[in-house]
Write a protein that holds these residues in place. Sequence first.
Motif, short mmCIF file in Angstrom:
data_model
loop_
_atom_site.label_atom_id
_atom_site.label_comp_id
_atom_site.label_asym_id
_atom_site.label_seq_id
_atom_site.Cartn_x
_atom_site.Cartn_y
_atom_site.Cartn_z
N LEU A 4 43.79 46.73 38.84
CA LEU A 4 44.53 47.62 37.94
C LEU A 4 43.84 47.74 36.58
N THR A 5 43.30 46.63 36.09
CA THR A 5 42.58 46.67 34.82
C THR A 5 41.34 47.57 34.93
N GLU A 6 40.64 47.49 36.05
CA GLU A 6 39.48 48.35 36.27
C GLU A 6 39.89 49.82 36.33
N GLN A 7 41.04 50.11 36.93
CA GLN A 7 41.50 51.49 37.08
C GLN A 7 42.04 52.08 35.78
N PHE A 8 42.79 51.26 35.01
CA PHE A 8 43.53 51.79 33.86
C PHE A 8 43.13 51.19 32.52
N GLY A 9 42.22 50.22 32.53
CA GLY A 9 41.82 49.56 31.29
C GLY A 9 42.75 48.41 30.96
N PRO A 10 42.35 47.60 30.01
CA PRO A 10 43.16 46.43 29.65
C PRO A 10 44.48 46.85 29.00
N PRO A 11 45.51 46.02 29.14
CA PRO A 11 46.80 46.33 28.50
C PRO A 11 46.66 46.29 26.98
N LEU B 87 48.84 33.85 47.74
CA LEU B 87 49.49 34.94 47.02
C LEU B 87 49.01 35.00 45.57
N SER B 88 48.72 33.86 44.97
CA SER B 88 48.17 33.85 43.60
C SER B 88 46.83 34.58 43.57
N ASP B 89 46.01 34.39 44.60
CA ASP B 89 44.73 35.10 44.69
C ASP B 89 44.97 36.60 44.81
N VAL B 90 45.97 36.99 45.61
CA VAL B 90 46.31 38.41 45.78
C VAL B 90 46.69 39.01 44.43
N CYS B 91 47.59 38.33 43.71
CA CYS B 91 48.05 38.84 42.41
C CYS B 91 46.89 38.95 41.42
N ARG B 92 46.04 37.93 41.39
CA ARG B 92 44.89 37.94 40.47
C ARG B 92 43.96 39.10 40.79
N SER B 93 43.68 39.31 42.07
CA SER B 93 42.79 40.39 42.49
C SER B 93 43.39 41.75 42.17
N PHE B 94 44.69 41.91 42.41
CA PHE B 94 45.34 43.19 42.13
C PHE B 94 45.37 43.46 40.63
N ALA B 95 45.60 42.44 39.83
CA ALA B 95 45.59 42.61 38.38
C ALA B 95 44.21 43.07 37.90
N ARG B 96 43.16 42.46 38.46
CA ARG B 96 41.80 42.87 38.13
C ARG B 96 41.55 44.32 38.50
#
Length: 66
Positions: free
Chosen positions: A53-60, A42-51
């Motif tokens: 989202l960053t690609e889609q919307f840019g860094p926070p 699940l940690s891998d899932v979260c890390r991949s999804f965060a990446r």
Amino acid sequence: MGHKYVVDLNDRLDLVLDKMAAKHLDSALVTRQGKLVGIFTLSDVCRSFARYLTEQFGPPHGDEAA
């Protein structure tokens, strides 16, 4: 010990994630040609999804993160 979920390296990720969610699994054993090559957690899932989202919307910016 709990249920082990074994997937092939070439299995579709969306199907793997759907089953992990449906069965409340926190990891999947990943195989290639019947041999263990990794563990997808699940940690891998979260890390991949965060990446993703960053690609889609840019860094926070600042303290926007939840």
